[in-house]
Design an enzyme around this catalytic site. Sequence first.
Site, PDB file in Angstrom:
ATOM      1  N   THR A  40       3.292   8.459  -0.730  1.00 39.88           N
ATOM      2  CA  THR A  40       4.708   8.329  -0.365  1.00 39.88           C
ATOM      3  C   THR A  40       5.400   9.686  -0.294  1.00 39.88           C
ATOM      4  O   THR A  40       6.529   9.784   0.175  1.00 39.88           O
ATOM      5  CB  THR A  40       5.441   7.437  -1.391  1.00 39.88           C
ATOM      6  OG1 THR A  40       5.183   7.930  -2.710  1.00 39.88           O
ATOM      7  CG2 THR A  40       4.932   6.001  -1.303  1.00 39.88           C
ATOM      8  N   HIS A  45       2.894  14.426  -8.415  1.00 35.50           N
ATOM      9  CA  HIS A  45       3.524  15.138  -9.523  1.00 35.50           C
ATOM     10  C   HIS A  45       2.765  14.797 -10.801  1.00 35.50           C
ATOM     11  O   HIS A  45       1.821  13.985 -10.782  1.00 35.50           O
ATOM     12  CB  HIS A  45       5.017  14.793  -9.625  1.00 35.50           C
ATOM     13  CG  HIS A  45       5.311  13.318  -9.693  1.00 35.50           C
ATOM     14  ND1 HIS A  45       5.041  12.551 -10.814  1.00 35.50           N
ATOM     15  CD2 HIS A  45       5.840  12.472  -8.780  1.00 35.50           C
ATOM     16  CE1 HIS A  45       5.393  11.300 -10.600  1.00 35.50           C
ATOM     17  NE2 HIS A  45       5.885  11.214  -9.362  1.00 35.50           N
ATOM     18  N   HIS A  48       1.506  11.375 -12.014  1.00 34.06           N
ATOM     19  CA  HIS A  48       0.329  10.724 -11.430  1.00 34.06           C
ATOM     20  C   HIS A  48      -0.964  11.088 -12.158  1.00 34.06           C
ATOM     21  O   HIS A  48      -2.002  10.475 -11.900  1.00 34.06           O
ATOM     22  CB  HIS A  48       0.167  11.153  -9.960  1.00 34.06           C
ATOM     23  CG  HIS A  48       1.218  10.640  -9.037  1.00 34.06           C
ATOM     24  ND1 HIS A  48       2.152  11.464  -8.447  1.00 34.06           N
ATOM     25  CD2 HIS A  48       1.490   9.391  -8.596  1.00 34.06           C
ATOM     26  CE1 HIS A  48       2.947  10.739  -7.665  1.00 34.06           C
ATOM     27  NE2 HIS A  48       2.573   9.489  -7.747  1.00 34.06           N
ATOM     28  N   LYS A  82      10.089  -0.721  -9.215  1.00 37.33           N
ATOM     29  CA  LYS A  82      11.185  -0.333  -8.334  1.00 37.33           C
ATOM     30  C   LYS A  82      12.264  -1.414  -8.312  1.00 37.33           C
ATOM     31  O   LYS A  82      11.966  -2.601  -8.239  1.00 37.33           O
ATOM     32  CB  LYS A  82      10.676  -0.091  -6.905  1.00 37.33           C
ATOM     33  CG  LYS A  82       9.626   1.006  -6.799  1.00 37.33           C
ATOM     34  CD  LYS A  82      10.189   2.352  -7.208  1.00 37.33           C
ATOM     35  CE  LYS A  82       9.139   3.444  -7.126  1.00 37.33           C
ATOM     36  NZ  LYS A  82       9.659   4.744  -7.593  1.00 37.33           N
ATOM     37  N   ARG A  86      11.553   0.506  -0.987  1.00 37.09           N
ATOM     38  CA  ARG A  86      11.400   1.881  -0.506  1.00 37.09           C
ATOM     39  C   ARG A  86      11.743   1.954   0.987  1.00 37.09           C
ATOM     40  O   ARG A  86      11.600   0.973   1.716  1.00 37.09           O
ATOM     41  CB  ARG A  86       9.948   2.354  -0.680  1.00 37.09           C
ATOM     42  CG  ARG A  86       9.446   2.406  -2.104  1.00 37.09           C
ATOM     43  CD  ARG A  86       7.975   2.770  -2.084  1.00 37.09           C
ATOM     44  NE  ARG A  86       7.352   2.694  -3.392  1.00 37.09           N
ATOM     45  CZ  ARG A  86       7.226   3.727  -4.210  1.00 37.09           C
ATOM     46  NH1 ARG A  86       7.681   4.905  -3.841  1.00 37.09           N
ATOM     47  NH2 ARG A  86       6.633   3.595  -5.388  1.00 37.09           N
ATOM     48  N   GLN A 172      -3.597  -4.558  -2.324  1.00 34.42           N
ATOM     49  CA  GLN A 172      -4.388  -3.900  -3.375  1.00 34.42           C
ATOM     50  C   GLN A 172      -5.578  -4.754  -3.765  1.00 34.42           C
ATOM     51  O   GLN A 172      -6.644  -4.237  -4.110  1.00 34.42           O
ATOM     52  CB  GLN A 172      -3.509  -3.602  -4.595  1.00 34.42           C
ATOM     53  CG  GLN A 172      -2.916  -2.215  -4.566  1.00 34.42           C
ATOM     54  CD  GLN A 172      -2.780  -1.599  -5.949  1.00 34.42           C
ATOM     55  OE1 GLN A 172      -3.502  -1.917  -6.887  1.00 34.42           O
ATOM     56  NE2 GLN A 172      -1.833  -0.699  -6.074  1.00 34.42           N
ATOM     57  N   ASP A 193       2.041  -0.069 -15.060  1.00 34.18           N
ATOM     58  CA  ASP A 193       2.782  -0.843 -14.068  1.00 34.18           C
ATOM     59  C   ASP A 193       1.874  -1.466 -13.015  1.00 34.18           C
ATOM     60  O   ASP A 193       2.336  -2.252 -12.176  1.00 34.18           O
ATOM     61  CB  ASP A 193       3.841   0.041 -13.390  1.00 34.18           C
ATOM     62  CG  ASP A 193       3.232   1.213 -12.631  1.00 34.18           C
ATOM     63  OD1 ASP A 193       2.087   1.597 -12.947  1.00 34.18           O
ATOM     64  OD2 ASP A 193       3.909   1.751 -11.740  1.00 34.18           O
ATOM     65  N   LYS A 230      12.653  11.380 -19.675  1.00 36.80           N
ATOM     66  CA  LYS A 230      11.525  11.024 -18.835  1.00 36.80           C
ATOM     67  C   LYS A 230      10.499  12.141 -18.767  1.00 36.80           C
ATOM     68  O   LYS A 230      10.842  13.295 -18.548  1.00 36.80           O
ATOM     69  CB  LYS A 230      12.023  10.674 -17.437  1.00 36.80           C
ATOM     70  CG  LYS A 230      10.974   9.997 -16.565  1.00 36.80           C
ATOM     71  CD  LYS A 230      11.580   9.454 -15.289  1.00 36.80           C
ATOM     72  CE  LYS A 230      10.544   8.717 -14.466  1.00 36.80           C
ATOM     73  NZ  LYS A 230      11.135   8.149 -13.229  1.00 36.80           N
ATOM     74  N   LYS A 233       9.907  15.401 -15.827  1.00 37.70           N
ATOM     75  CA  LYS A 233      11.146  15.757 -15.142  1.00 37.70           C
ATOM     76  C   LYS A 233      11.820  16.913 -15.870  1.00 37.70           C
ATOM     77  O   LYS A 233      11.796  16.992 -17.097  1.00 37.70           O
ATOM     78  CB  LYS A 233      12.112  14.571 -15.111  1.00 37.70           C
ATOM     79  CG  LYS A 233      11.624  13.389 -14.287  1.00 37.70           C
ATOM     80  CD  LYS A 233      11.808  13.627 -12.812  1.00 37.70           C
ATOM     81  CE  LYS A 233      11.502  12.372 -12.011  1.00 37.70           C
ATOM     82  NZ  LYS A 233      11.716  12.553 -10.568  1.00 37.70           N
ATOM     83  N   THR A 234      12.421  17.825 -15.097  1.00 41.47           N
ATOM     84  CA  THR A 234      13.229  18.900 -15.660  1.00 41.47           C
ATOM     85  C   THR A 234      14.566  18.888 -14.943  1.00 41.47           C
ATOM     86  O   THR A 234      14.813  18.064 -14.057  1.00 41.47           O
ATOM     87  CB  THR A 234      12.552  20.275 -15.448  1.00 41.47           C
ATOM     88  OG1 THR A 234      12.531  20.570 -14.045  1.00 41.47           O
ATOM     89  CG2 THR A 234      11.130  20.283 -15.995  1.00 41.47           C
TER      90      THR A 234
END
Length: 418
Positions: A40, A45, A48, A82, A86, A172, A193, A230, A233-234
């Site tokens: 996507t 990142h 994953h 989600k 998307r 899937q 998830d 989280k 994340k920054t």
Amino acid sequence: MELIKDLEWRGIIYQQTDETGLTDLLEKEKIALYCGVDPTADSMHIGHLLPFLTLRRFQKHGHRPLVLVGGATGLIGDPSGKKEERQLQTLDRVLHNADCIKNQLTQIFEFDGDNGAVMVNNYDWIGKIDMVTFLRDYGKYIGINYMLAKDTVASRLETGLSFTEFAYTILQGIDFNHLYDHHSCKLQIGGSDQWGNITTGLEMIRKSHDGDTKAFGMTIPLVTKSDGTKFGKTEGGAIWLDPEKTSPYEFYQFWINTADTDVVKYLKFFTFLEREEIEALEESVASEPHLRKAQKKLAEEMTRLIHGSESLEQAIRISAALFSGAVNTLSAAEIKLGFKDVPTYERESSDEIGLVELLIEAKISPSKRQAREDIQNGAISINGEKVTDVAYTVSDNDKIEGEFLLIRRGKKKYTLIK
């Protein structure tokens, strides 16, 4: 250490469909197993990483990893986790993203040898299925009540769920079934998830095959930070694997800034260090936390894995120069990486200018009097060298590789002058 016991010690196993059956299978034979990612974006990142690193652990124990990039499922978008649908992407964009992600995955796995990893793209088989075939050969195996019971679906029924997303779990399931048939794949692993999607695959394998089938599912826990924020994340956003999005220096800094309360967990999750070394680092966190040995080791292992030894050495060099103030040891490119977020002042003229005037012009010092005091007191450095002469003139000779100069006021206040 036995693989499953090692995974349990590291806290990597969250759910298993058949713990005893999988343990017995792994004791008897080397298997093929898979994990997938939907393209996507044009980069993964660090959120994953854990499932793929777990797949790599299986490879280190002799099993064959199938690394799936979801060219087809990426066109749909997984509704798992989600709150809204998307935005759909074009085929060209998704296939471009898939190629980028494949390059990143080659950093993690070994593709040669008896159990070399196999890279697959589900667009190669799902992209060939027409609507009638989808409904007749696959849709008939997965009941509506079965799908409605999935958390992914149930959580979205009130806010809205398109048929496109509703059918995602079947796609899937087709993946697992295809890999079971064509690669003897016995296990799918994924984040917590993905439990609903994994069990759909097992259901499809069971119903579409006669006789006793042996396939299993395993999920990995969600990575969390002890302060409740989280992971991955920054303030600047996600920590990407693409060095153009997150530089190796920034990547290194993310890991080295890990809190003491999280660092041992991350060493277990993300590195391939042996238990004895991790336990020794855990003792160091407790007895000598100021040395930050565990954080340094974590940052080194992760940066080397994703970006290679050369990028790791550069990240360490930049970090050391910033800590000591010896920025004159860095190249212009390294200074750009290390001082990416510092205030920048761009002069309209490249003419020579007195240092006092430049400090005022760039708003480094608030007044001429303060600028003179800063210089005389040794509080001003140009490119890592202190300047104490109030009559000093800044010229082209001060530019680093002809591009810019770096002024520091005090210990930490840097300004980049272009």
